[in-house]
Design a protein around this motif. Structure first.
Motif, PDB file in Angstrom:
ATOM      1  N   UNK A  88      -3.047  53.678  20.431  1.00  0.00           N
ATOM      2  CA  UNK A  88      -3.110  52.339  21.015  1.00  0.00           C
ATOM      3  C   UNK A  88      -4.435  52.087  21.702  1.00  0.00           C
ATOM      4  N   UNK A  89      -4.968  53.119  22.380  1.00  0.00           N
ATOM      5  CA  UNK A  89      -6.268  52.972  23.033  1.00  0.00           C
ATOM      6  C   UNK A  89      -7.400  52.854  22.018  1.00  0.00           C
ATOM      7  N   UNK A  90      -7.139  53.285  20.776  1.00  0.00           N
ATOM      8  CA  UNK A  90      -8.110  53.130  19.694  1.00  0.00           C
ATOM      9  C   UNK A  90      -7.892  51.834  18.921  1.00  0.00           C
ATOM     10  N   UNK A  91      -6.992  51.003  19.409  1.00  0.00           N
ATOM     11  CA  UNK A  91      -6.773  49.708  18.782  1.00  0.00           C
ATOM     12  C   UNK A  91      -5.662  49.665  17.757  1.00  0.00           C
ATOM     13  N   UNK A  92      -4.859  50.741  17.669  1.00  0.00           N
ATOM     14  CA  UNK A  92      -3.767  50.809  16.697  1.00  0.00           C
ATOM     15  C   UNK A  92      -2.443  50.801  17.453  1.00  0.00           C
ATOM     16  N   UNK A  93      -1.760  49.669  17.460  1.00  0.00           N
ATOM     17  CA  UNK A  93      -0.446  49.587  18.091  1.00  0.00           C
ATOM     18  C   UNK A  93       0.581  50.239  17.171  1.00  0.00           C
ATOM     19  N   UNK A  94       1.239  51.302  17.652  1.00  0.00           N
ATOM     20  CA  UNK A  94       2.217  52.007  16.833  1.00  0.00           C
ATOM     21  C   UNK A  94       3.246  52.665  17.740  1.00  0.00           C
ATOM     22  N   UNK A 227      -4.548  46.827  10.287  1.00  0.00           N
ATOM     23  CA  UNK A 227      -3.338  46.403  10.982  1.00  0.00           C
ATOM     24  C   UNK A 227      -3.530  45.029  11.615  1.00  0.00           C
ATOM     25  N   UNK A 228      -4.727  44.778  12.130  1.00  0.00           N
ATOM     26  CA  UNK A 228      -5.018  43.459  12.708  1.00  0.00           C
ATOM     27  C   UNK A 228      -4.962  42.374  11.633  1.00  0.00           C
ATOM     28  N   UNK A 229      -5.505  42.679  10.464  1.00  0.00           N
ATOM     29  CA  UNK A 229      -5.458  41.720   9.359  1.00  0.00           C
ATOM     30  C   UNK A 229      -4.022  41.442   8.904  1.00  0.00           C
ATOM     31  N   UNK A 230      -3.222  42.514   8.826  1.00  0.00           N
ATOM     32  CA  UNK A 230      -1.897  42.408   8.215  1.00  0.00           C
ATOM     33  C   UNK A 230      -0.814  41.977   9.190  1.00  0.00           C
ATOM     34  N   UNK A 252      -4.516  76.191  16.870  1.00  0.00           N
ATOM     35  CA  UNK A 252      -3.125  75.762  17.050  1.00  0.00           C
ATOM     36  C   UNK A 252      -2.629  74.950  15.861  1.00  0.00           C
ATOM     37  N   UNK A 253      -3.559  74.490  15.007  1.00  0.00           N
ATOM     38  CA  UNK A 253      -3.231  73.791  13.755  1.00  0.00           C
ATOM     39  C   UNK A 253      -2.362  72.565  14.009  1.00  0.00           C
ATOM     40  N   UNK A 254      -2.859  71.661  14.830  1.00  0.00           N
ATOM     41  CA  UNK A 254      -2.138  70.421  15.121  1.00  0.00           C
ATOM     42  C   UNK A 254      -2.945  69.231  14.601  1.00  0.00           C
ATOM     43  N   UNK A 255      -2.407  68.592  13.574  1.00  0.00           N
ATOM     44  CA  UNK A 255      -2.958  67.352  13.065  1.00  0.00           C
ATOM     45  C   UNK A 255      -1.867  66.306  13.051  1.00  0.00           C
ATOM     46  N   UNK A 256      -2.213  65.092  12.646  1.00  0.00           N
ATOM     47  CA  UNK A 256      -1.190  64.049  12.593  1.00  0.00           C
ATOM     48  C   UNK A 256      -1.559  62.985  11.571  1.00  0.00           C
ATOM     49  N   UNK A 257      -0.540  62.322  11.060  1.00  0.00           N
ATOM     50  CA  UNK A 257      -0.698  61.168  10.177  1.00  0.00           C
ATOM     51  C   UNK A 257      -0.090  59.966  10.877  1.00  0.00           C
ATOM     52  N   UNK A 258      -0.804  58.847  10.851  1.00  0.00           N
ATOM     53  CA  UNK A 258      -0.294  57.575  11.365  1.00  0.00           C
ATOM     54  C   UNK A 258      -0.230  56.606  10.188  1.00  0.00           C
ATOM     55  N   UNK A 259       0.944  56.008   9.963  1.00  0.00           N
ATOM     56  CA  UNK A 259       1.101  55.119   8.814  1.00  0.00           C
ATOM     57  C   UNK A 259       2.339  54.254   9.011  1.00  0.00           C
ATOM     58  N   UNK A 260       2.545  53.359   8.061  1.00  0.00           N
ATOM     59  CA  UNK A 260       3.751  52.528   8.065  1.00  0.00           C
ATOM     60  C   UNK A 260       4.992  53.421   8.007  1.00  0.00           C
TER      61      UNK A 260
END
Length: 410
Positions: A88-94, A227-230, A252-260
């Motif tokens: 959210x602080x990077x501009x992605x509301x999720x 996301x802003x466009x859509x 620690x091998x911690x990654x993440x995916x953000x998506x619909x």
């Protein structure tokens, strides 16, 4: 010894060893100055904070019962909640339901390939692009094509002409790309989203180096713009892959995916079938460290790596002969060097190791067709400025010999 080759699946023929993983073995040789592996400096890892987090969690009966047990495939909820706020602080509301925790962003890329690619499908990548992405996607037997952009002469019509296979998705690293160190401007990101919309093309955004900006203003991510466009993340076709490996610690091998949400739901099924879930203990430790320290840890990394980036660019300016071109990245860990035509980066590496005791990654490894052999990638993340200057001086000296020999032979 038994011959197993006829028993393997066809996809195995597309698997190749990583030149980078092999070159990392050189780090054990103390006289080698290595610009090969794009890996963080272990001196910057928050060892004490990590140790304290493990101790606190394992010393608490209730927390340790959670940490050491099986868990849900989506990932540790407090970590996903924190990541939702971070995005959210990077501009992605999720929400946490838009996030899957993976074993590093490399597993995220593997899952993306498994989700989208059937054998023979076309997919688009930058030319050059991240070697680990090529490895992850190659297992699913795609045909690689050039991603539209500033370094592509492909027109929109060439992707939609009669008989052209519709690309399944495009892979892009908009921030301090591995291997070139270059970034997409806001205008370039907007144009890429326009093209993707025309092609109905999902985009996979790899943002591994997002915290490592040294110069310039932060540019919104592709996911934030899309996301802003859509009108929201659940209505756009960009998947965002993030990692703590470069901003905190890789082990620690911690990654993440953000998506619909529908995409995350499919990826969760893959996670269940693959390894059930990321280590809950590691997720809990990362949550404690990231939520308390990520900004100041990243700030310290930026201070150190900026000085090393500056040292490498200064050394390249000082020592390199005419005819050598290189990028000037605003962040990340890499400088991309283009050599005169006729000089092979792989052959140069052999000579540099034997005669100069300096290592780098040949550029052809980052091209799906193994082209552009007159390129190399230099990483500045592991060496102090004085060692960087000495290594570039050695490299330049051997390059001058190569160029003189090539001129003499002509």
């Amino acid at each position: 010894m038994s011959d197993w080759s006829e028993h393997y699946a066809t996809r195995v023929s597309h698997m190749q060893a990583s030149e980078i993983r092999e070159l990392l073995k050189l780090l054990d040789q103390p006289d080698i100055i290595s610009f090969a592996g794009g890996i963080p400096d272990p001196a910057l890892f928050p060892r004490e904070e990590i140790a304290q987090a493990y101790q606190r969690i394992l010393g608490d009966p209730q927390l340790s019962a959670v940490a050491l047990q099986y868990s849900i495939s989506e990932g540790y909820l407090p970590l996903r909640e924190w990541l939702a706020g971070y995005m959210g602080r990077l501009g992605v509301a999720c929400t946490p339901e838009n996030i899957l925790i993976t074993n590093g962003s490399q597993q995220a890329l593997d899952f993306v390939g498994k989700l989208f690619i059937s054998p023979g499908d076309s997919m688009l990548v930058a030319w050059p692009t991240y070697l680990g992405a090529l490895q992850a996607f190659s297992s699913y037997e795609p045909r690689f094509d050039v991603l539209p952009g500033e370094n592509s002469n492909r027109t929109l019509e060439s992707y939609t002409s009669q008989g052209a296979a519709k690309p399944k998705f495009g892979y892009v690293m908009p921030e301090f790309q591995n291997p070139t160190g270059t970034s997409l401007s806001l205008a370039e990101r907007e144009r890429l989203l326009d093209t993707a919309a025309e092609l109905d093309l999902p985009l996979v955004e790899d943002s591994a180096y997002e915290k490592l900006r040294y110069d310039g203003e932060r540019v919104p991510s592709l996911l934030a713009l899309a996301a802003q466009r859509a009108g929201g993340i659940d209505h756009c076709k960009v998947l965002y892959c993030g990692t703590f490996s470069k901003s905190i610690v890789p082990a620690l091998r911690i990654g993440w995916i953000v998506a619909a949400k529908p995409v995350i739901q499919k990826l969760v099924l893959m996670k269940q079938a693959s390894d059930l879930h990321v280590s809950t203990l590691n997720q809990m430790v990362m949550h404690e460290v990231a939520s308390a320290r990520i900004e100041d840890l990243a700030a310290n990394m930026r201070r150190v790596y900026r000085a090393r980036r500056d040292a490498m660019l200064a050394a390249l300016d000082r020592h390199m002969p005419k005819g050598i071109h290189f990028t000037r990245p605003e962040g990340g860990m890499f400088v991309w060097v283009t050599l005169p035509e006729g000089i092979d980066g792989a052959e140069l590496l052999k000579r540099c190791i034997e005669e100069g005791r300096v290592a780098f990654v040949p550029g052809a490894a980052f091209f799906a067709d193994r082209s552009c052999r007159n390129t190399i990638r230099l990483s500045f993340s592991l060496s102090e400025p004085a060692k960087i200057d000495e290594g570039i001086k050695r490299l330049a000296s051997i390059l001058k010999l190569e160029m003189a020999e090539m001129t003499h032979a002509a």
